[in-house]
Scaffold this active site. Structure first.
Site, PDB file in Angstrom:
ATOM      1  N   ARG A 177     -22.839  36.031-103.256  1.00 35.69           N
ATOM      2  CA  ARG A 177     -21.945  36.407-104.346  1.00 35.69           C
ATOM      3  C   ARG A 177     -20.740  35.457-104.324  1.00 35.69           C
ATOM      4  O   ARG A 177     -20.464  34.822-103.305  1.00 35.69           O
ATOM      5  CB  ARG A 177     -21.463  37.853-104.184  1.00 35.69           C
ATOM      6  CG  ARG A 177     -22.582  38.885-104.083  1.00 35.69           C
ATOM      7  CD  ARG A 177     -21.984  40.269-103.858  1.00 35.69           C
ATOM      8  NE  ARG A 177     -23.009  41.307-103.790  1.00 35.69           N
ATOM      9  CZ  ARG A 177     -23.568  41.734-102.663  1.00 35.69           C
ATOM     10  NH1 ARG A 177     -23.208  41.202-101.501  1.00 35.69           N
ATOM     11  NH2 ARG A 177     -24.490  42.683-102.682  1.00 35.69           N
ATOM     12  N   LYS A 202     -20.495  43.482 -99.518  1.00 37.58           N
ATOM     13  CA  LYS A 202     -19.923  44.725 -99.989  1.00 37.58           C
ATOM     14  C   LYS A 202     -19.829  45.735 -98.856  1.00 37.58           C
ATOM     15  O   LYS A 202     -20.690  45.802 -97.992  1.00 37.58           O
ATOM     16  CB  LYS A 202     -20.777  45.300-101.128  1.00 37.58           C
ATOM     17  CG  LYS A 202     -20.669  44.529-102.432  1.00 37.58           C
ATOM     18  CD  LYS A 202     -21.436  45.231-103.536  1.00 37.58           C
ATOM     19  CE  LYS A 202     -21.259  44.527-104.871  1.00 37.58           C
ATOM     20  NZ  LYS A 202     -21.986  45.223-105.969  1.00 37.58           N
ATOM     21  N   HIS A 270     -23.547  34.590-111.064  1.00 37.07           N
ATOM     22  CA  HIS A 270     -24.396  35.631-110.478  1.00 37.07           C
ATOM     23  C   HIS A 270     -25.865  35.392-110.798  1.00 37.07           C
ATOM     24  O   HIS A 270     -26.748  35.835-110.057  1.00 37.07           O
ATOM     25  CB  HIS A 270     -23.968  37.011-110.979  1.00 37.07           C
ATOM     26  CG  HIS A 270     -24.279  38.113-110.027  1.00 37.07           C
ATOM     27  ND1 HIS A 270     -23.704  38.218-108.772  1.00 37.07           N
ATOM     28  CD2 HIS A 270     -25.125  39.168-110.109  1.00 37.07           C
ATOM     29  CE1 HIS A 270     -24.175  39.275-108.145  1.00 37.07           C
ATOM     30  NE2 HIS A 270     -25.046  39.869-108.937  1.00 37.07           N
ATOM     31  N   ARG A 273     -27.542  33.669-108.004  1.00 39.48           N
ATOM     32  CA  ARG A 273     -27.976  34.579-106.936  1.00 39.48           C
ATOM     33  C   ARG A 273     -29.293  35.248-107.319  1.00 39.48           C
ATOM     34  O   ARG A 273     -30.200  35.380-106.492  1.00 39.48           O
ATOM     35  CB  ARG A 273     -26.875  35.620-106.694  1.00 39.48           C
ATOM     36  CG  ARG A 273     -27.232  36.750-105.739  1.00 39.48           C
ATOM     37  CD  ARG A 273     -25.993  37.611-105.533  1.00 39.48           C
ATOM     38  NE  ARG A 273     -26.291  38.932-105.031  1.00 39.48           N
ATOM     39  CZ  ARG A 273     -26.413  39.242-103.744  1.00 39.48           C
ATOM     40  NH1 ARG A 273     -26.288  38.307-102.834  1.00 39.48           N
ATOM     41  NH2 ARG A 273     -26.657  40.483-103.370  1.00 39.48           N
ATOM     42  N   HIS A 296     -28.561  43.827 -99.708  1.00 37.73           N
ATOM     43  CA  HIS A 296     -28.708  45.086-100.443  1.00 37.73           C
ATOM     44  C   HIS A 296     -28.837  46.240 -99.456  1.00 37.73           C
ATOM     45  O   HIS A 296     -29.609  46.173 -98.508  1.00 37.73           O
ATOM     46  CB  HIS A 296     -29.943  45.045-101.342  1.00 37.73           C
ATOM     47  CG  HIS A 296     -29.774  44.167-102.538  1.00 37.73           C
ATOM     48  ND1 HIS A 296     -30.841  43.681-103.271  1.00 37.73           N
ATOM     49  CD2 HIS A 296     -28.657  43.687-103.144  1.00 37.73           C
ATOM     50  CE1 HIS A 296     -30.384  42.937-104.263  1.00 37.73           C
ATOM     51  NE2 HIS A 296     -29.072  42.924-104.210  1.00 37.73           N
ATOM     52  N   TYR A 305     -36.557  42.809-108.692  1.00 36.53           N
ATOM     53  CA  TYR A 305     -37.110  41.467-108.825  1.00 36.53           C
ATOM     54  C   TYR A 305     -38.631  41.494-108.922  1.00 36.53           C
ATOM     55  O   TYR A 305     -39.234  40.538-109.395  1.00 36.53           O
ATOM     56  CB  TYR A 305     -36.659  40.590-107.648  1.00 36.53           C
ATOM     57  CG  TYR A 305     -35.172  40.369-107.639  1.00 36.53           C
ATOM     58  CD1 TYR A 305     -34.581  39.462-108.512  1.00 36.53           C
ATOM     59  CD2 TYR A 305     -34.347  41.091-106.788  1.00 36.53           C
ATOM     60  CE1 TYR A 305     -33.220  39.280-108.527  1.00 36.53           C
ATOM     61  CE2 TYR A 305     -32.977  40.912-106.790  1.00 36.53           C
ATOM     62  CZ  TYR A 305     -32.427  40.004-107.666  1.00 36.53           C
ATOM     63  OH  TYR A 305     -31.067  39.831-107.694  1.00 36.53           O
TER      64      TYR A 305
END
Length: 374
Positions: A177, A202, A270, A273, A296, A305
Site C-alpha cells: 500500500r 493495517k 492501489h 497492488r 490480509h 482475486y
C-alpha cells in the site's frame, strides 16, 4: 462596548459532538480504545467517529440532547429512520455499512463499560453491498509504469523522478500500500543484496515481503541521487524539502504516468497492488501465500482475486487434479500435435502451463521459471 467577534473565530463547543458530559467522555474513551487496544488505522478511527457524530446530530434534532441511557433505549425504527435519511442524502450502501459498524463498535464499548446493551442494533441488518472486484492492469501496462526509462515529465529533478520510480516499483513489485511504502525507514531500505523487507500494515501488523532485484535497483538509484541526508530512523522517501513524502505526490506521479501511457482512470497506485496479486495468481501463485504477502487478515478478502481470474483457476484445476485429467484431443490434419504431459509426472500446475504455452506457440520454459519471474 465589547469588541465584535472575529469572523474567523471558531466556537469550540460547536466542534464537540452533541451529547451530555457523560456521553462525550465515553466517546473519548472509545476513540482511545480503538487506536490503542484495537490498533485500528487512523483513517478508520476518524471515519467511525464522524459516523457516530452524524448519528448524534440526527438524534439531537429529533429527541433533544443525546445521552447514554437514550442510546441504550433506542428502537430499531430509530436506526432504520436514520439510515433512510442518509440514503436520501445520497449515501451509498458501503458507507451505510461502515456507519453501522461504527455504531456497533461504540455500543460494544458502552456495554463493556457497564452501561448496558443497545439491543436495537442487533435487530437492524446491514445493507447488502455487492463486492467490487479489483481492476488490475495488464502485465504490459504494469511493467511500463515501473520501467525506469518511463519519464513523462523531464522538467523535474532526476532524483525526484528516481524517487517516484522507486515507490511505484515497490507498489507493484512487492504489493505494498502507499502508506506501507512511505512508512519504510531509511535504515530498512531494500537495496541490492536484500531480498525481503518488513513493512507495517493495517492494525500495526508487521509482515515480510519479497524484494525483486529490479525493485532494489530502483531504490538504490533513488538513494544515489537524493540530495537530502536521510536519518536512519526517518522516512526512506522524502519530499523536495526533505520532509516525509506525501501520498498525494505519489498519486500525482501515477496520474502523470497514466496520461503519458494512455491508461484508464482505474490505473491508480492501489491498482498496482491489485495487479501484483492478480498476476501472481495467474502465474500459479497459491492463494494463502498471496494473502500473507498482501497482509490480509482474512482469506475471504484475498479470494476476490479468484473471481478476477476464475478462468485461470478452472484451467489449473483441470490440469492438476488427478480425477480431472483428460485425454489430449487428436491433432487435426495439417497441424502439429500439441505436447501432452501426464498429470502424474511432476507438478500438475507446471504441466498445465507447459501445455498452454505449447498450444499458444510460445517457447516452453523450465519448471519454476515462472515462479522466479512472478
Amino acid at each position: 462596548m465589547m469588541p465584535a467577534a472575529s469572523p474567523d473565530a471558531v466556537d469550540a463547543d460547536a466542534l464537540l459532538p452533541p451529547g451530555d458530559a457523560a456521553l462525550r467522555a465515553a466517546m473519548r474513551g472509545w476513540r482511545e480504545a480503538l487506536a490503542r487496544e484495537r490498533r485500528l488505522a487512523a483513517n478508520t478511527v476518524e471515519a467511525y467517529e464522524r459516523d457516530l457524530r452524524q448519528f448524534l446530530i440526527y438524534r439531537a434534532a429529533r429527541a433533544g440532547t443525546p445521552t447514554i441511557p437514550g442510546l441504550i433505549a433506542l428502537k430499531p425504527r430509530d436506526l432504520r429512520a436514520f439510515m433512510a435519511a442518509r440514503r436520501a442524502e445520497g449515501v451509498g450502501g458501503r458507507s451505510l455499512m461502515r456507519m453501522l459498524a461504527g455504531l456497533r463498535s461504540f455500543a460494544r464499548f458502552l456495554e463493556r463499560e457497564g452501561h448496558g446493551s443497545v439491543a436495537a442494533l442487533g435487530a437492524v441488518r446491514s445493507p447488502k453491498v455487492e463486492r467490487r472486484l479489483p481492476r488490475p492492469l495488464p502485465v504490459t501496462a504494469a511493467r511500463a509504469m515501473t520501467a525506469p526509462e518511463t519519464r513523462p515529465d523531464d522538467a523535474r529533478d532526476p532524483w525526484v523522478l528516481a524517487r517516484d520510480a522507486a515507490v511505484i516499483a515497490l507498489l507493484y513489485g512487492s504489493g505494498l500500500r502507499i502508506s506501507e511504502a512511505l512508512g519504510l525507514a531509511a535504515r530498512d531500505a531494500p537495496v541490492p543484496g536484500i531480498d525481503e523487507v518488513r513493512v507495517t500494515g493495517k492494525g500495526g501488523k508487521v509482515r515480510a515481503v519479497p524484494v525483486l532485484p529490479a525493485v532494489a535497483e530502483a531504490v538504490a538509484a533513488y538513494l544515489s541521487l537524493c540530495p537530502h541526508p536521510l536519518d536512519p530512523q526517518g522516512p526512506l522517501f522524502v519530499g523536495v524539502k526533505g520532509g516525509p513524502l506525501s501520498p498525494r505526490v505519489v498519486q500525482y506521479a501515477v496520474a502523470a504516468l497514466r496520461g503519458a501511457l494512455g491508461l484508464p482512470e482505474s490505473a491508480t497506485p492501489h491498482a498496482l497492488r491489485h495487479s501484483f496479486a492478480t498476476h501472481l495468481l495467474a502465474r500459479q501463485g497459491e492463494l494463502r501465500a498471496i494473502q500473507e504477502l498482501l497482509g490480509h487478515a482474512s482469506l475471504s478478502t484475498t479470494q476476490i482475486y479468484t473471481k478476477v481470474d476464475a478462468a485461470r483457476l478452472m484451467s489449473a484445476f483441470e490440469d492438476a487434479h488427478p480425477r480431472a485429467r483428460r485425454r489430449p484431443p487428436r491433432p487435426e490434419a495439417g497441424r502439429a500435435p500439441i505436447e501432452s504431459v501426464d498429470a502424474e509426472q511432476g507438478s500438475g500446475a507446471h504441466a498445465g502451463y507447459a501445455v498452454r504455452q505449447a498450444a499458444l506457440g510460445e517457447p516452453r520454459r523450465k519448471p519454476g521459471a515462472e515462479r522466479r519471474n512472478a
